[in-house]
Design a protein around this motif. Structure first.
Motif, PDB file in Angstrom:
ATOM      1  N   ALA A   8      44.614 -45.816  -0.925  1.00  0.00           N
ATOM      2  CA  ALA A   8      44.775 -47.193  -1.411  1.00  0.00           C
ATOM      3  C   ALA A   8      43.460 -47.961  -1.326  1.00  0.00           C
ATOM      4  N   ALA A   9      42.752 -47.847  -0.206  1.00  0.00           N
ATOM      5  CA  ALA A   9      41.496 -48.581  -0.027  1.00  0.00           C
ATOM      6  C   ALA A   9      40.419 -48.074  -0.981  1.00  0.00           C
ATOM      7  N   LEU A  10      40.387 -46.748  -1.192  1.00  0.00           N
ATOM      8  CA  LEU A  10      39.367 -46.197  -2.076  1.00  0.00           C
ATOM      9  C   LEU A  10      39.625 -46.599  -3.530  1.00  0.00           C
ATOM     10  N   ARG A  11      40.867 -46.587  -3.949  1.00  0.00           N
ATOM     11  CA  ARG A  11      41.182 -47.014  -5.311  1.00  0.00           C
ATOM     12  C   ARG A  11      40.820 -48.478  -5.521  1.00  0.00           C
ATOM     13  N   GLU A  12      41.082 -49.279  -4.512  1.00  0.00           N
ATOM     14  CA  GLU A  12      40.718 -50.699  -4.600  1.00  0.00           C
ATOM     15  C   GLU A  12      39.201 -50.864  -4.699  1.00  0.00           C
ATOM     16  N   LYS A  13      38.484 -50.069  -3.933  1.00  0.00           N
ATOM     17  CA  LYS A  13      37.021 -50.122  -3.953  1.00  0.00           C
ATOM     18  C   LYS A  13      36.491 -49.683  -5.320  1.00  0.00           C
ATOM     19  N   LEU A  14      37.072 -48.637  -5.872  1.00  0.00           N
ATOM     20  CA  LEU A  14      36.636 -48.158  -7.180  1.00  0.00           C
ATOM     21  C   LEU A  14      36.906 -49.187  -8.271  1.00  0.00           C
ATOM     22  N   ALA A  15      38.055 -49.856  -8.174  1.00  0.00           N
ATOM     23  CA  ALA A  15      38.387 -50.873  -9.166  1.00  0.00           C
ATOM     24  C   ALA A  15      37.423 -52.058  -9.090  1.00  0.00           C
ATOM     25  N   ALA A  16      36.924 -52.331  -7.888  1.00  0.00           N
ATOM     26  CA  ALA A  16      36.014 -53.470  -7.701  1.00  0.00           C
ATOM     27  C   ALA A  16      34.579 -53.134  -8.093  1.00  0.00           C
ATOM     28  N   THR A  17      34.290 -51.835  -8.279  1.00  0.00           N
ATOM     29  CA  THR A  17      32.925 -51.417  -8.640  1.00  0.00           C
ATOM     30  C   THR A  17      32.979 -50.505  -9.847  1.00  0.00           C
ATOM     31  N   PRO A  18      33.413 -51.018 -11.013  1.00  0.00           N
ATOM     32  CA  PRO A  18      33.600 -50.163 -12.194  1.00  0.00           C
ATOM     33  C   PRO A  18      32.308 -49.621 -12.769  1.00  0.00           C
ATOM     34  N   ALA A  19      31.174 -50.171 -12.340  1.00  0.00           N
ATOM     35  CA  ALA A  19      29.900 -49.710 -12.900  1.00  0.00           C
ATOM     36  C   ALA A  19      29.529 -48.318 -12.411  1.00  0.00           C
ATOM     37  N   ILE A  20      30.158 -47.858 -11.320  1.00  0.00           N
ATOM     38  CA  ILE A  20      29.839 -46.529 -10.791  1.00  0.00           C
ATOM     39  C   ILE A  20      30.463 -45.467 -11.687  1.00  0.00           C
ATOM     40  N   PRO A  21      29.641 -44.635 -12.304  1.00  0.00           N
ATOM     41  CA  PRO A  21      30.191 -43.656 -13.256  1.00  0.00           C
ATOM     42  C   PRO A  21      30.691 -42.397 -12.556  1.00  0.00           C
ATOM     43  N   PHE A  22      31.851 -41.921 -12.959  1.00  0.00           N
ATOM     44  CA  PHE A  22      32.342 -40.610 -12.556  1.00  0.00           C
ATOM     45  C   PHE A  22      32.433 -39.772 -13.832  1.00  0.00           C
ATOM     46  N   ALA A  23      31.699 -38.687 -13.882  1.00  0.00           N
ATOM     47  CA  ALA A  23      31.691 -37.850 -15.075  1.00  0.00           C
ATOM     48  C   ALA A  23      33.065 -37.258 -15.321  1.00  0.00           C
ATOM     49  N   SER A  24      33.309 -36.848 -16.557  1.00  0.00           N
ATOM     50  CA  SER A  24      34.627 -36.309 -16.908  1.00  0.00           C
ATOM     51  C   SER A  24      34.830 -34.879 -16.410  1.00  0.00           C
ATOM     52  N   HIS A  25      33.740 -34.165 -16.119  1.00  0.00           N
ATOM     53  CA  HIS A  25      33.817 -32.809 -15.565  1.00  0.00           C
ATOM     54  C   HIS A  25      34.620 -31.862 -16.448  1.00  0.00           C
ATOM     55  N   ASP A  26      34.463 -31.981 -17.761  1.00  0.00           N
ATOM     56  CA  ASP A  26      35.264 -31.159 -18.681  1.00  0.00           C
ATOM     57  C   ASP A  26      35.032 -29.665 -18.450  1.00  0.00           C
ATOM     58  N   ALA A  27      33.765 -29.282 -18.285  1.00  0.00           N
ATOM     59  CA  ALA A  27      33.468 -27.853 -18.088  1.00  0.00           C
ATOM     60  C   ALA A  27      34.079 -27.339 -16.792  1.00  0.00           C
ATOM     61  N   TRP A  28      34.023 -28.156 -15.748  1.00  0.00           N
ATOM     62  CA  TRP A  28      34.597 -27.786 -14.454  1.00  0.00           C
ATOM     63  C   TRP A  28      36.112 -27.641 -14.551  1.00  0.00           C
ATOM     64  N   LEU A  29      36.762 -28.568 -15.231  1.00  0.00           N
ATOM     65  CA  LEU A  29      38.213 -28.484 -15.379  1.00  0.00           C
ATOM     66  C   LEU A  29      38.597 -27.270 -16.223  1.00  0.00           C
ATOM     67  N   THR A  30      37.733 -26.910 -17.184  1.00  0.00           N
ATOM     68  CA  THR A  30      37.984 -25.694 -17.953  1.00  0.00           C
ATOM     69  C   THR A  30      37.899 -24.461 -17.064  1.00  0.00           C
ATOM     70  N   ASP A  31      36.930 -24.442 -16.148  1.00  0.00           N
ATOM     71  CA  ASP A  31      36.822 -23.325 -15.201  1.00  0.00           C
ATOM     72  C   ASP A  31      38.072 -23.221 -14.335  1.00  0.00           C
ATOM     73  N   ILE A  32      38.555 -24.371 -13.885  1.00  0.00           N
ATOM     74  CA  ILE A  32      39.763 -24.377 -13.044  1.00  0.00           C
ATOM     75  C   ILE A  32      40.952 -23.849 -13.840  1.00  0.00           C
ATOM     76  N   HIS A  33      41.064 -24.278 -15.078  1.00  0.00           N
ATOM     77  CA  HIS A  33      42.169 -23.788 -15.921  1.00  0.00           C
ATOM     78  C   HIS A  33      42.062 -22.279 -16.107  1.00  0.00           C
ATOM     79  N   THR A  34      40.834 -21.784 -16.268  1.00  0.00           N
ATOM     80  CA  THR A  34      40.630 -20.339 -16.430  1.00  0.00           C
ATOM     81  C   THR A  34      41.114 -19.578 -15.206  1.00  0.00           C
TER      82      THR A  34
END
Length: 634
Positions: free
Chosen positions: A349-375
């Motif tokens: 809960a606290a981390l989600r609140e912190k992330l919502a208050a600092t939207p400028a911090i980018p988190f990449a989509s990690h598409d290639a990583w998620l593809t590896d996990i699916h594999t």
């Protein structure tokens, strides 16, 4: 002077045709704290308490052995979010309960055990059921153990024990009420209340500065992963797709894996559901990189997460963050880059609140990583092409377990017990799409816990089917609890995966010792034991499934659709092939410079193998008979 209970106005329910006793105080104190069910086995020492439970509205679920009663309380706690309650009688019953306490302590489960003992005046007189000091026996495997010697102090001490079980690092507590205290009428004007209320002390939240540091570490990761343990079990909402854990995973584009003990309830069609954390070990074998960031969320390091081998948690090149209520657990066996002492729900809960208050911090989509996990998740099993029928005429265990899992209704609760059976079940668990799953053997590797766990699960979640999976070895520990399921009309489907062996044991011997050595001590079980017939004797539906996968599928589906009440399917399978997990745990190697230590990491010999061979030759020729050490590695 009586304490003033400022938290609520307690109104004791007074019996109409008998005296109000200490047992009533125990029961009604528990009811005030929110206890509504208790598991146990009758003993005359406890009658004042048991009758008091009836008056207080606490449901009593009686078992056929004390250990499953404690294990039922533990599973009830895991699935309900409450403190699990159980009762066992003096000495004989208490000693039978010790395996349950040991498991709950190792697995950090909040349970409260009520037990009794002989009258205080009879101490050290060789009286009935008075030999062992139960408090002394309980202390090493509980958070708190105490003998209550004053009837007026019961409400205060029950409240203290309950909150000790639930607060901070959860764990079991034991209260021993001598029989004369339970049968003693209290002076109502002298009661000591403490704070008898349902709410427990607030759990700790994370340090805001730690959250900022975490975000800076996490946001730069290319291959992040969350691994959850039982500490994060209640951070997901099984009734919707709005669980806080899922929202955190979506905000950070991070796949979520679960440790072997407890599966998370994330949507099965979500690309962020990673499945079992054991899948991470396959990444190098398909030419993929391991995670470069891992958040351990209420998950302890140790053998359930690959030990110190680096198979699941990379030894290098990975930022490791650990969130746990127990500060001592953080960094216990792995160096961590950031440790956060906090309740997992409050952390999310606290981390989600912190992330919502600092939207400028980018988190990449990690598409290639998620593809590896699916594999990795969709890798075909190496056993998929095997003939479903083995040379011994029995079903291939992989194909038989797959048939079971695909025949179960979705959203069941699956409890997994046994050795080789447990490995097959865990590896194919995702096919069943369960609401949640518990591997009942825990850190102690305790076989037989599944009987009590399934009982507790059925009481905690009465609207769901509970699937109780056992090997024929673990099935033999507490199979009499089938009677408990029948008497209470519980929706528990037991599967016995029957190969007539202690599977992991004989597999270990086969791996360690030459096939020509026929000796395989104490690993054989009876080929003629009909668990389905035993089930019928305990008033369960019972059927035998063998010969074809179609027979297994039909029998499981028919049993599920047969209506209310418990049932058992006895599935005959081959003892081969051996799972890769067992092979890995045994660690057999042909390198003579290593001593094989089954189920743990191998250790180097203190001398070179060739030196040992030369010494053996010398002894055989009558030389150097005086002994002495051969050349040291150093």
């Amino acid at each position: 002077m009586a304490d003033t209970n400022t938290d609520s106005e307690l109104k004791w329910k007074m019996p109409q045709k008998r005296e109000f006793l200490g047992g009533d105080l125990v029961a009604q104190s528990l009811a005030q704290l929110g206890v509504d069910v208790s598991f146990g086995l009758h003993g005359g020492h406890l009658d004042a308490f048991l009758v008091g439970c009836e008056l207080a509205g606490i449901r009593l679920v009686d078992t056929r052995h004390e250990a499953p009663a404690v294990q039922a309380a533990e599973a009830y706690a895991k699935l309900s979010g409450k403190v699990g309650c159980c009762f066992v009688t003096a000495n004989s019953g208490f000693c039978n309960s010790l395996p349950g306490l040991a498991t709950a302590f190792a697995d950090r489960s909040p349970i409260l055990m009520v037990t009794s003992s002989p009258p205080l005046r009879d101490a050290e007189t060789n009286c009935l059921q008075g030999f062992h000091d139960q408090v002394v026996l309980a202390k090493p495997i509980t958070k708190f153990a105490h003998r209550v010697t004053n009837v007026e102090e019961i409400p205060r001490l029950v409240s203290y024990a309950y909150k000790t079980a639930a607060s901070g690092i959860p764990g079991p507590v034991v209260l021993d009420f001598p029989i004369d205290v339970l049968f003693h009428p209290p002076r109502m004007s002298a009661l000591s209340f403490g704070s008898v209320m349902k709410q427990t002390a607030l759990s700790p939240g994370p340090d805001p500065a730690a959250l900022s540091h975490l975000i800076s570490l996490w946001s730069t990761a290319k291959r992040p992963a969350i691994i959850t343990g039982t500490g994060a079990a209640r951070t997901t909402d099984r009734s919707s797709r709005e669980s806080p854990l899922l929202r955190l995973a979506q905000a950070t584009h991070t796949p979520v894996f679960y440790s072997q003990k407890y599966s998370v309830a994330l949507p099965f069609d979500s690309p962020l559901r990673g499945g079992s954390a054991s899948l991470l070990a396959y990444l190098p074998f398909i030419g993929k990189q391991q995670p470069d960031f891992i958040l351990l969320l209420g998950a302890r390091t140790g053998f359930l997460l690959g030990g110190r081998t680096g198979a699941l948690i990379p030894a290098t090149g990975c930022t490791l963050v650990q969130v746990d209520l127990d500060g001592g657990e953080i960094g216990k066996s792995h160096a961590v880059d950031l440790g956060i002492v906090a309740d997992c729900g409050k952390f999310i809960a606290a981390l989600r609140e912190k992330l919502a208050a600092t939207p400028a911090i980018p988190f990449a989509s990690h598409d290639a990583w998620l593809t590896d996990i699916h594999t990795v998740k969709t890798l075909p099993s190496k056993y998929a092409a095997d003939d479903p029928l083995r040379p011994d005429g029995r079903l291939h265990p992989y194909h038989a377990m797959k048939a079971i899992m695909t025949s179960l209704p979705h959203d069941a609760i699956i409890v997994i017990d046994g050795g080789e059976c447990g490995v097959w079940a865990s590896s194919l668990l995702e096919l069943a799409r369960p609401a949640t799953a518990i591997v009942s053997t825990g850190y102690l590797g305790f076989l037989g816990n599944g009987w009590g766990y399934s009982l507790g699960a059925a009481l905690a979640c009465p609207d769901r089917l509970v699937v109780n999976i056992h090997g024929d070895g673990s099935a033999g520990f507490h199979i009499q609890e089938l009677d408990t399921y029948a008497r209470h009309g519980l929706p528990v489907l037991t599967i016995v995966f029957n190969n007539n062996f202690w599977g992991m044991s004989v597999a270990g011997q086969d791996l360690m010792y030459d096939v020509a050595e026929r000796a395989r001590p104490v690993v054989q079980l009876s080929e003629s034991c009909r668990y389905d017939v035993v089930a019928q004797g305990f008033n369960n539906r019972g059927v035998l499934a063998s010969g074809s996968l179609g027979d297994v599928e039909t029998k499981v589906r028919d049993m599920v659709g047969a209506g209310p009440g418990p049932g058992l399917v006895n599935v005959l399978v081959s003892r081969e092939p051996v799972t890769d997990v067992t092979k890995g745990m045994v660690g057999k190697t042909d390198d003579g410079d290593w001593i094989v230590v089954p189920y743990y990491e191998n250790v180097p010999r203190p001398y070179y193998r060739e030196d040992l061979d030369r010494r053996g030759e010398a002894l055989a020729n009558g030389h150097n008979k005086s002994g002495g050490l051969v050349a040291s590695r150093e």
